[in-house]
Scaffold this active site. Structure first.
Site, PDB file in Angstrom:
ATOM      1  CG  ASP A  34       7.054 -12.329   3.404  1.00  0.00           C
ATOM      2  OD1 ASP A  34       6.393 -11.318   3.450  1.00  0.00           O
ATOM      3  OD2 ASP A  34       6.798 -13.328   2.696  1.00  0.00           O
ATOM      4  CB  THR A 122      -8.614  -5.172   7.739  1.00  0.00           C
ATOM      5  OG1 THR A 122      -9.565  -4.603   6.665  1.00  0.00           O
ATOM      6  CG2 THR A 122      -9.314  -6.425   7.943  1.00  0.00           C
ATOM      7  CG  ASP A 123     -11.538  -0.670   7.019  1.00  0.00           C
ATOM      8  OD1 ASP A 123     -11.388  -1.881   6.381  1.00  0.00           O
ATOM      9  OD2 ASP A 123     -11.867   0.607   6.450  1.00  0.00           O
ATOM     10  CD  GLU A 124     -11.794  -5.617   3.707  1.00  0.00           C
ATOM     11  OE1 GLU A 124     -12.261  -6.761   3.567  1.00  0.00           O
ATOM     12  OE2 GLU A 124     -11.248  -5.160   2.738  1.00  0.00           O
ATOM     13  CE1 TYR A 158      -7.410 -10.099   4.615  1.00  0.00           C
ATOM     14  CE2 TYR A 158      -9.353  -8.420   4.246  1.00  0.00           C
ATOM     15  CZ  TYR A 158      -7.992  -8.767   4.784  1.00  0.00           C
ATOM     16  OH  TYR A 158      -7.041  -7.652   5.239  1.00  0.00           O
ATOM     17  CE  LYS A 162      -5.837  -8.958   9.209  1.00  0.00           C
ATOM     18  NZ  LYS A 162      -4.501  -9.414   9.224  1.00  0.00           N
ATOM     19  CE  LYS A 197      -5.068  -7.282  -2.020  1.00  0.00           C
ATOM     20  NZ  LYS A 197      -3.634  -7.720  -1.602  1.00  0.00           N
ATOM     21  CB  ILE A 199      -5.203   1.562  -6.751  1.00  0.00           C
ATOM     22  CG1 ILE A 199      -6.321   2.312  -6.405  1.00  0.00           C
ATOM     23  CG2 ILE A 199      -4.186   2.563  -7.302  1.00  0.00           C
ATOM     24  CD1 ILE A 199      -5.991   3.264  -5.179  1.00  0.00           C
ATOM     25  CD  GLN A 202      -9.022  -1.495 -12.160  1.00  0.00           C
ATOM     26  OE1 GLN A 202      -9.169  -1.765 -13.562  1.00  0.00           O
ATOM     27  NE2 GLN A 202      -9.547  -2.370 -11.411  1.00  0.00           N
ATOM     28  NE  ARG A 222     -13.788  -1.610  -0.275  1.00  0.00           N
ATOM     29  CZ  ARG A 222     -15.092  -1.952  -0.394  1.00  0.00           C
ATOM     30  NH1 ARG A 222     -16.062  -1.024  -0.059  1.00  0.00           N
ATOM     31  NH2 ARG A 222     -15.424  -3.182  -0.670  1.00  0.00           N
TER      32      ARG A 222
HETATM   33  P1  NAD Z   1       0.197  -8.714   1.002  1.00  0.00           P
HETATM   34  O1  NAD Z   1      -0.818  -9.679   0.437  1.00  0.00           O
HETATM   35  O2  NAD Z   1       0.564  -7.667  -0.043  1.00  0.00           O
HETATM   36  O3  NAD Z   1       1.315  -9.289   1.843  1.00  0.00           O
HETATM   37  C1  NAD Z   1       1.208 -10.221   2.660  1.00  0.00           C
HETATM   38  C2  NAD Z   1       2.642 -10.838   3.114  1.00  0.00           C
HETATM   39  O4  NAD Z   1       2.267 -11.959   3.900  1.00  0.00           O
HETATM   40  C3  NAD Z   1       3.304 -11.405   1.864  1.00  0.00           C
HETATM   41  O5  NAD Z   1       4.843 -10.958   1.829  1.00  0.00           O
HETATM   42  C4  NAD Z   1       3.164 -12.850   2.077  1.00  0.00           C
HETATM   43  O6  NAD Z   1       4.379 -13.612   1.356  1.00  0.00           O
HETATM   44  C5  NAD Z   1       3.270 -13.010   3.625  1.00  0.00           C
HETATM   45  N1  NAD Z   1       2.618 -14.149   3.922  1.00  0.00           N
HETATM   46  C6  NAD Z   1       1.598 -14.799   3.874  1.00  0.00           C
HETATM   47  N2  NAD Z   1       1.279 -15.759   4.453  1.00  0.00           N
HETATM   48  C7  NAD Z   1       2.388 -15.986   5.101  1.00  0.00           C
HETATM   49  C8  NAD Z   1       2.740 -17.191   6.120  1.00  0.00           C
HETATM   50  N3  NAD Z   1       1.861 -17.922   6.413  1.00  0.00           N
HETATM   51  N4  NAD Z   1       3.945 -17.002   6.713  1.00  0.00           N
HETATM   52  C9  NAD Z   1       4.693 -15.901   6.453  1.00  0.00           C
HETATM   53  N5  NAD Z   1       4.504 -14.847   5.623  1.00  0.00           N
HETATM   54  C10 NAD Z   1       3.133 -15.159   4.819  1.00  0.00           C
HETATM   55  O7  NAD Z   1      -0.862  -7.788   2.166  1.00  0.00           O
HETATM   56  P2  NAD Z   1      -0.864  -6.421   2.515  1.00  0.00           P
HETATM   57  O8  NAD Z   1      -1.871  -5.778   1.507  1.00  0.00           O
HETATM   58  O9  NAD Z   1       0.356  -5.781   2.524  1.00  0.00           O
HETATM   59  O10 NAD Z   1      -1.343  -6.410   4.053  1.00  0.00           O
HETATM   60  C11 NAD Z   1      -0.585  -6.802   5.047  1.00  0.00           C
HETATM   61  C12 NAD Z   1      -1.409  -6.869   6.429  1.00  0.00           C
HETATM   62  O11 NAD Z   1      -2.221  -5.469   6.687  1.00  0.00           O
HETATM   63  C13 NAD Z   1      -2.640  -8.004   6.356  1.00  0.00           C
HETATM   64  O12 NAD Z   1      -2.505  -8.372   7.675  1.00  0.00           O
HETATM   65  C14 NAD Z   1      -3.837  -6.947   6.182  1.00  0.00           C
HETATM   66  O13 NAD Z   1      -4.766  -7.734   6.604  1.00  0.00           O
HETATM   67  C15 NAD Z   1      -3.615  -5.840   6.624  1.00  0.00           C
HETATM   68  N6  NAD Z   1      -4.560  -4.663   6.171  1.00  0.00           N
HETATM   69  C16 NAD Z   1      -4.312  -4.501   4.672  1.00  0.00           C
HETATM   70  C17 NAD Z   1      -4.961  -3.462   4.133  1.00  0.00           C
HETATM   71  C18 NAD Z   1      -4.933  -3.090   2.760  1.00  0.00           C
HETATM   72  O14 NAD Z   1      -5.581  -2.235   2.099  1.00  0.00           O
HETATM   73  N7  NAD Z   1      -4.027  -3.747   1.866  1.00  0.00           N
HETATM   74  C19 NAD Z   1      -5.785  -2.480   4.815  1.00  0.00           C
HETATM   75  C20 NAD Z   1      -5.932  -2.773   6.370  1.00  0.00           C
HETATM   76  C21 NAD Z   1      -4.941  -3.899   6.849  1.00  0.00           C
HETATM   77  O1  TDX Z   2     -10.624  -5.031 -10.490  1.00  0.00           O
HETATM   78  C1  TDX Z   2     -11.393  -4.929  -9.340  1.00  0.00           C
HETATM   79  N1  TDX Z   2     -12.452  -3.983  -9.709  1.00  0.00           N
HETATM   80  C2  TDX Z   2     -13.029  -3.198  -8.953  1.00  0.00           C
HETATM   81  O2  TDX Z   2     -14.093  -2.760  -8.980  1.00  0.00           O
HETATM   82  C3  TDX Z   2     -10.702  -4.901  -8.193  1.00  0.00           C
HETATM   83  C4  TDX Z   2      -9.679  -5.822  -7.934  1.00  0.00           C
HETATM   84  C5  TDX Z   2     -11.759  -4.326  -7.067  1.00  0.00           C
HETATM   85  N2  TDX Z   2     -12.566  -3.588  -7.464  1.00  0.00           N
HETATM   86  C6  TDX Z   2     -13.175  -2.929  -6.394  1.00  0.00           C
HETATM   87  C7  TDX Z   2     -13.715  -4.008  -5.135  1.00  0.00           C
HETATM   88  C8  TDX Z   2     -13.678  -2.991  -3.790  1.00  0.00           C
HETATM   89  O3  TDX Z   2     -14.888  -2.367  -3.859  1.00  0.00           O
HETATM   90  O4  TDX Z   2     -12.427  -1.868  -5.511  1.00  0.00           O
HETATM   91  C9  TDX Z   2     -12.550  -1.885  -4.258  1.00  0.00           C
HETATM   92  C10 TDX Z   2     -11.205  -2.224  -3.881  1.00  0.00           C
HETATM   93  O5  TDX Z   2     -10.752  -3.742  -4.152  1.00  0.00           O
HETATM   94  P1  TDX Z   2      -9.525  -4.515  -3.278  1.00  0.00           P
HETATM   95  O6  TDX Z   2      -8.350  -3.711  -3.765  1.00  0.00           O
HETATM   96  O7  TDX Z   2      -9.751  -5.816  -3.765  1.00  0.00           O
HETATM   97  O8  TDX Z   2      -9.575  -4.052  -1.804  1.00  0.00           O
HETATM   98  P2  TDX Z   2     -10.783  -4.595  -0.706  1.00  0.00           P
HETATM   99  O9  TDX Z   2     -11.557  -5.529  -1.123  1.00  0.00           O
HETATM  100  O10 TDX Z   2     -11.393  -3.173  -0.339  1.00  0.00           O
HETATM  101  O11 TDX Z   2      -9.701  -4.836   0.547  1.00  0.00           O
HETATM  102  C11 TDX Z   2      -8.552  -4.051   0.744  1.00  0.00           C
HETATM  103  O12 TDX Z   2      -8.709  -3.171   1.914  1.00  0.00           O
HETATM  104  C12 TDX Z   2      -8.674  -3.874   3.138  1.00  0.00           C
HETATM  105  C13 TDX Z   2      -7.405  -4.998   1.006  1.00  0.00           C
HETATM  106  O13 TDX Z   2      -7.285  -5.983  -0.011  1.00  0.00           O
HETATM  107  C14 TDX Z   2      -7.651  -5.871   2.322  1.00  0.00           C
HETATM  108  O14 TDX Z   2      -6.445  -6.673   2.476  1.00  0.00           O
HETATM  109  C15 TDX Z   2      -7.866  -4.845   3.518  1.00  0.00           C
HETATM  110  O15 TDX Z   2      -8.192  -5.581   4.470  1.00  0.00           O
END
Ligand code: NAD
Ligand code: TDX
Length: 342
Positions: A34, A122-124, A158, A162, A197, A199, A202, A222
């Site tokens: 990381d 991701t599903d995105e 983003y 992906k 992010k 949740i 808020q 979502r």
């Molecule tokens: P996050 O941003 O919380 O964590 C990302 C981590 O990757 C961090 O620890 C960061 O330091 C590390 N990182 C970033 N760039 C790097 C690099 N160049 N080399 C080494 N480490 C690096 O992300 P997350 O929300 O935990 O997401 C993790 C994975 O899951 C991602 O691939 C994301 O696309 C995928 N994903 C996330 C969600 C979601 O809801 N958050 C949903 C589906 C898939």
């Molecule tokens: O302050 C906010 N208010 C708000 O209404 C923020 C930060 C977001 N939102 C909305 C945007 C989205 O519809 O809430 C929803 C969720 O937003 P995020 O937490 O930014 O997530 P999203 O854009 O859906 O993407 C997340 O899920 C898929 C992760 O960040 C991604 O890494 C993952 O791939």
């Protein structure tokens, strides 16, 4: 599967996966690779047994470092990414660098040393779906959730990086016989999620005495899954999945943003309308929904944390009890949003 590398294991989902493996698979040793960007925090994996979890601070685009680690491993589970849509709209370059070049660097090393690779996505990548209210039959028909056959149609910098990284993996499987699987998961929630992010932003706003911020009309949907359920699915795919296959992970957790926000307000003892509506996200995806029947039927996966109200209450409790984990960053995160009217 004795020695695994978890990239991004100090981030939100990666660190939850590290905890999951430590707790459930005592034979496995983990090297976390990381970079510790703003989203990575070594506290997320602090206190785990040192003989089982080692942190290497480094970049997944650093090919010599990656090769040195990969040649000693049985598998790589790749979570590291730039992960926030809003950041990708302001500055896409780190997304191209980490998500595309980083994935390329890892799969090249895995190909060279014949190492098993699991790609977390991701599903995105599928773009978005119409709201159920705009569909005939309100979205219960076939083709109204994402499946592994849905064409890729990403909306943001983003999600496009992906999507590109998934396609690299698919090509490396077909052209070079890379031993890889891919999973595309819906929105995760739970402990250790960065406060940028939805949740956690808020919850920490309310804990700081600020009003929550809802983008646009809050009708965007979502498909929420507890991050522990994501971890169990990834472990199952890593150990029992078919090479070359893509599995969609989701727990039937569709909720619109306004409903989620009102639930947070209720659970935190606030009036239902105590939030601000702010500028919408550019290109904001309307709805995500996952059909996870392939994962359930082929590999027998079942989510356990399906009571969203309970999961959210636990998450609120976690942020309430771990203010030292997020407080130092709160002001800067909010100042950044404020610059954009959000
Ligand atoms: P996050 O941003 O919380 O964590 C990302 C981590 O990757 C961090 O620890 C960061 O330091 C590390 N990182 C970033 N760039 C790097 C690099 N160049 N080399 C080494 N480490 C690096 O992300 P997350 O929300 O935990 O997401 C993790 C994975 O899951 C991602 O691939 C994301 O696309 C995928 N994903 C996330 C969600 C979601 O809801 N958050 C949903 C589906 C898939
Ligand atoms: O302050 C906010 N208010 C708000 O209404 C923020 C930060 C977001 N939102 C909305 C945007 C989205 O519809 O809430 C929803 C969720 O937003 P995020 O937490 O930014 O997530 P999203 O854009 O859906 O993407 C997340 O899920 C898929 C992760 O960040 C991604 O890494 C993952 O791939």
């Amino acid at each position: 599967m004795k020695k695994i590398i978890v990239t991004g294991g100090a981030g939100f989902i990666g660190s939850n996966f590290v905890h999951y493996v430590v707790n459930n698979h005592p034979e496995v040793q983990i090297t976390v690779l990381d970079k510790l960007t703003y989203a990575g925090n070594k506290e997320n994996i602090a206190g785990l047994p040192e003989d089982r979890v080692k942190l290497v601070v480094g970049d997944i685009t650093d090919a010599p470092l990656v090769e040195n680690l990969v040649k000693e491993a049985d598998a790589v589970v790749h979570y590291a990414a730039e992960s926030h849509n809003d950041n990708s709209l302001k500055d896409p370059f780190p997304f191209v660098q980490t998500n595309l070049i980083g994935t390329y660097t890892l799969i090249e090393a895995c190909r060279k040393y014949g190492v098993r690779y699991h790609h977390v996505s991701t599903d995105e990548v599928y773009g978005d779906l119409p709201l159920r209210e705009d569909l005939p039959g309100h979205g219960e028909g076939k083709g109204e959730k994402f499946t592994a056959e849905t064409p890729y149609n990403p909306s943001s910098p983003y999600s496009s990086t992906k999507a590109g990284s998934d396609l690299l993996v698919r090509a490396w499987v077909r052209s070079f016989g890379l031993k890889a699987t891919i999973s595309n998961c819906s929105n995760n929630y739970g402990p250790y999620q960065h406060i940028e992010k939805f949740i956690p932003r808020q919850i920490t706003n309310i804990l700081s005495g600020a009003r929550p911020k809802l983008y646009g009309n809050g009708k965007n949907v979502r498909d929420w899954i507890h991050t522990n359920d994501h971890s169990s699915a990834v472990w199952l795919i890593l150990t029992k999945g078919t090479i070359g296959e893509t599995y969609l992970i989701g727990a039937d957790g569709e909720e619109d943003n306004k409903t989620v926000l009102e639930l947070i307000l209720e659970l935190m003892g606030q009036p239902k309308e105590a939030y601000d509506q702010v500028k919408d996200r550019a290109g904001h995806d309307l709805r995500y929904a996952i059909d996870s029947s392939k994962l359930r039927e082929e590999l027998g996966w079942q989510p356990k944390f399906t009571n969203f109200r309970e999961g959210l209450a636990d998450t609120i409790q976690w942020y309430t009890e771990h203010q030292e984990w997020w407080q130092a960053e709160k002001q800067a995160v909010e100042a950044n949003y404020a610059k954009n009217g959000q």
